[in-house]
Design a protein around this motif. Structure first.
Motif: not given
Ligand code: 2NL
Length: 339
Positions: A171, A175, A206, A208, A246, A248-249, A280-281, A303, A305
């Motif tokens: 992703q 982007m 996974q 996402e 996380f 990234f969020t 997760g999100c 986002a 995953g």
């Molecule tokens: C988890 C958590 C997550 C994301 C994945 C994501 C991707 C982009 C930007 C921001 Cl490009 N976020 N992905 C966001 C939050 C959680 O996964 O525990 N997965 C098994």
């Protein structure tokens, strides 16, 4: 005698044999020393001289005819038996074994279909990545523990090249190369340096999702996940969100779905909590947008995953992760046919 020859000719015209043994039986019956035709030759001795020519010819013709006919029968049967055509075509057929779809594929397809119906587009990318697409662009600090060799597989010659630890890297490419609105779901193998046991593996799968546009809110995220939970787990499914972290969020949440096995009352699968953790999100961190050249003042996004193995475990009651990758036919056969 001519009458008897005629009779035998007619009889031999109609003989059939179903096996080489039967053909041999016919040869004995007509052509052996004590066979019907040999008997004619014995009788021939008593035939009067003026009839010898005519009857002699007729007996010889009959003998040749019988030899030819029985030989033809035998050759045909031998060919059939060596080629396997001797089988009884009226027996019921043997059923053909069809392949089955892998449980990971079944769950993956089902989840992707749900998000495709919401307008998400599926994207795929490489399993071998650079540090930037897996960590740098996703706001991982330089000293983040995920960058440790204990957690991530690096290529020895070049520590900038590694096996992706999540599919968010795909992703990041989206982007970098697309303009919002972006609605994408990705799936694939990811790798983590873990000791293998019934609950951990060095490779798993996974899915996402990422949605970027103007005015995307946390309410959009929650509603999307409620829709997903009801489509996948059934109309009665409910979700709850717990605050999480996380890189990234921000904000981030972990999402539980009501336990479909006990209906929320509590059982050993949900460890008596009534809830199962499924994903997760969060809202995409502005740093992540800026790293890929997306204006974080104009756009927001959510986002999420999820791990496919975990969801498939819940769906099919699988209790050991290693079963997914051993390819034991007794395990694989239990899932839906691929046809
Ligand atoms: C988890 C958590 C997550 C994301 C994945 C994501 C991707 C982009 C930007 C921001 Cl490009 N976020 N992905 C966001 C939050 C959680 O996964 O525990 N997965 C098994």
């Amino acid at each position: 005698m001519l009458e008897r020859i005629k009779e035998l000719k007619k009889e031999i015209e109609e003989i059939v044999a179903n096996s080489v043994e039967e053909a041999e039986g016919l040869r004995i019956k007509y052509l052996s020393k004590k066979g019907e035709i040999s008997k004619l030759f014995e009788e021939f001795r008593n035939v009067s001289a003026d009839q010898k020519k005519e009857i002699g010819q007729a007996v010889n013709t009959l003998k040749e005819f019988a030899q030819e006919k029985i030989n033809l029968l035998r050759e045909g049967l031998q060919e059939q038996e060596t080629k396997g055509y001797g089988i009884d075509l009226t027996l019921p057929g043997e059923s053909m074994k069809l392949g089955t779809r892998h449980p990971i594929s079944i769950v993956k397809n089902e989840i992707l279909e749900i998000f495709k119906r919401l307008g998400f587009v599926v994207s795929e990318g490489p399993e071998i990545e650079d540090d930037w697409h897996v960590f740098g662009a996703l706001n991982f600090a330089d000293d983040h523990p995920a960058r440790d060799m204990q957690d991530t597989f690096f290529i020895q010659r070049d520590p900038d090249i590694l096996l992706r630890t999540h599919t968010s890297s795909v992703q990041v490419h989206d982007m970098e190369t697309k303009k919002p609105p972006i609605r994408t779901v990705t799936f694939g193998r990811v790798f983590r340096n873990e000791a293998i046991s019934y609950r951990a593996h060095c490779m798993f799968h996974q899915i996402e999702g990422l949605y970027i546009d103007e005015n995307v809110s946390f309410a959009d995220l929650k509603q999307t996940l409620i829709y997903f939970a009801k489509e996948f787990f059934g109309e009665n499914a409910e979700i709850r969100m717990r605050p999480s972290y996380f890189p990234f969020t921000e904000p981030s949440a972990e999402v539980d779905v009501s336990c479909s096995i006990c209906g929320g009352k509590g059982c050993n699968v949900c460890k008596n909590t009534g809830w199962l953790e499924i994903l997760g999100c969060g809202m995409v961190d502005p740093h992540v947008f800026e790293a890929s050249g997306i204006d974080s003042k104009k756009y927001t996004g959510f986002a999420f995953g999820l791990g496919i193995e975990r969801i498939a475990m819940l769906k099919f009651g699988i209790n050991d992760l290693r079963l997914y990758f051993e390819n034991d036919v007794r395990f694989l056969q239990q899932f839906e046919s691929a046809h």
